[in-house]
Motif scaffolding. Sequence first.
Motif, PDB file in Angstrom:
ATOM      1  N   THR A   1       0.840  -1.202   0.000  1.00 35.54           N
ATOM      2  CA  THR A   1       0.000   0.000   0.000  1.00 35.54           C
ATOM      3  C   THR A   1       0.874   1.250   0.000  1.00 35.54           C
ATOM      4  OG1 THR A   1      -0.109   0.039   2.422  1.00 35.54           O
ATOM      5  CG2 THR A   1      -1.817  -1.211   1.259  1.00 35.54           C
TER       6      THR A   1
ATOM      7  N   ALA B   1      -6.811   6.126  -1.489  1.00 34.77           N
ATOM      8  CA  ALA B   1      -7.142   4.751  -1.844  1.00 34.77           C
ATOM      9  C   ALA B   1      -5.895   3.877  -1.877  1.00 34.77           C
ATOM     10  CB  ALA B   1      -7.844   4.723  -3.199  1.00 34.77           C
TER      11      ALA B   1
ATOM     12  N   GLU C   1      -6.759   0.013  -1.887  1.00 35.45           N
ATOM     13  CA  GLU C   1      -7.977  -0.169  -2.682  1.00 35.45           C
ATOM     14  C   GLU C   1      -7.821   0.251  -4.139  1.00 35.45           C
ATOM     15  OE1 GLU C   1     -11.531   1.277  -0.960  1.00 35.45           O
ATOM     16  OE2 GLU C   1     -11.214   0.269   0.965  1.00 35.45           O
TER      17      GLU C   1
END
Length: 378
Positions: free
Chosen positions: A119, A249, A254
């Motif tokens: 991430t 995000a 995501e």
Amino acid sequence: MVSKVTTVAFQGIEAVPVDVQVHVGPGMVAFNVVGLPDKAVAESRERVRAALSASGLALPAKRVTVNLAPADLPKEGSHYDLPIALGVMAAIGAIPAEFLTDFVVLGELGLDGTLAPVTGVLPAAMGANALGKGLICPQSSGGEAAWADADMTILAPGSLIQLANHFKGTQVLSRPVARLHGNAGNLPDLAEVKGQESARRALEIAAAGGHNLLMTGPPGSGKSMLASRLPSILPPLTPRELLEVSMIASLAGELGEGKLTDRRPFRAPHHSASMAALVGGGLRAKPGEVSLAHNGVLFLDELPEFSPQVLDSLRQPLESGEAVIARANHRVTYPARIQLVAAMNPCRCGYLGDEALACGRAPKCALDYQGKISGPLY
């Protein structure tokens, strides 16, 4: 010998530079990681050891010390695996150390030496570009990194061996391509709604002025259906808004396949959501639903069923456009400029005013049900 590799730590959506300093020297055989690492970072030594072995490199029988500087900044996440591995390789002479000075590095290692997605690649790429450096990240995350700057150098290998071969000149890694998600044809569209002229007009006014909206009506009247179609009449994201939304995000993991989307976000958490889930928090102070809906729509269905404390926690983000998460050892701020849309029944049974279907407690049940929402939020 001491080698240095640059990586990042995340404070909100800001990427803070971190120096991974690796020392390989005499002493009792050990592999230590210092500099306030969390459990995931501390366990990286086992992943690095196995990945180097799978790539044909063995750690020398010496004392390996890894320092993550600044040492007083907490380090969280698995993206420190790759910079630690490259720092060890540079310290033992497996790759030239000067090849790493112009890059910010992040990535998670598998035991077989492959690189797994992590991430925060887009904020890391923005931070690397601000430092005048390139970026090394996993192959599956290269698409989002390419959005930072069309001219910056980005290496996105699939494994540790591919990266080593690139530095040796036996393999060339091509620059990843920035991609957008195509607008799928099955996304909800307000054009599909027939009738409901008053409700459609209310949505159009709310979309034009960026107003918050509360819809009250009996079950089955179309409140949720209408709310889900509000993003279809909102303007596309501007380039600046697109990057802001995508950076959040990315931190939340995501961004599927590293692709960005220009459609405004629509978040609809369940009414059982906790305060940390809605405004952000937890052990790693992750962004909550209010930040994931930044520059988009946050839809709260069955509004009175949410905890009163959770609803009141929205007051500050709605006023300031930011979600501030304060902890004992750090303070994190995430952007949270949202359009709040809520739906609720007029009472618990939902049929207030209908003599045939209303419960026997009407109209007192309506006052009790609507009283769950505080006046300032109204």
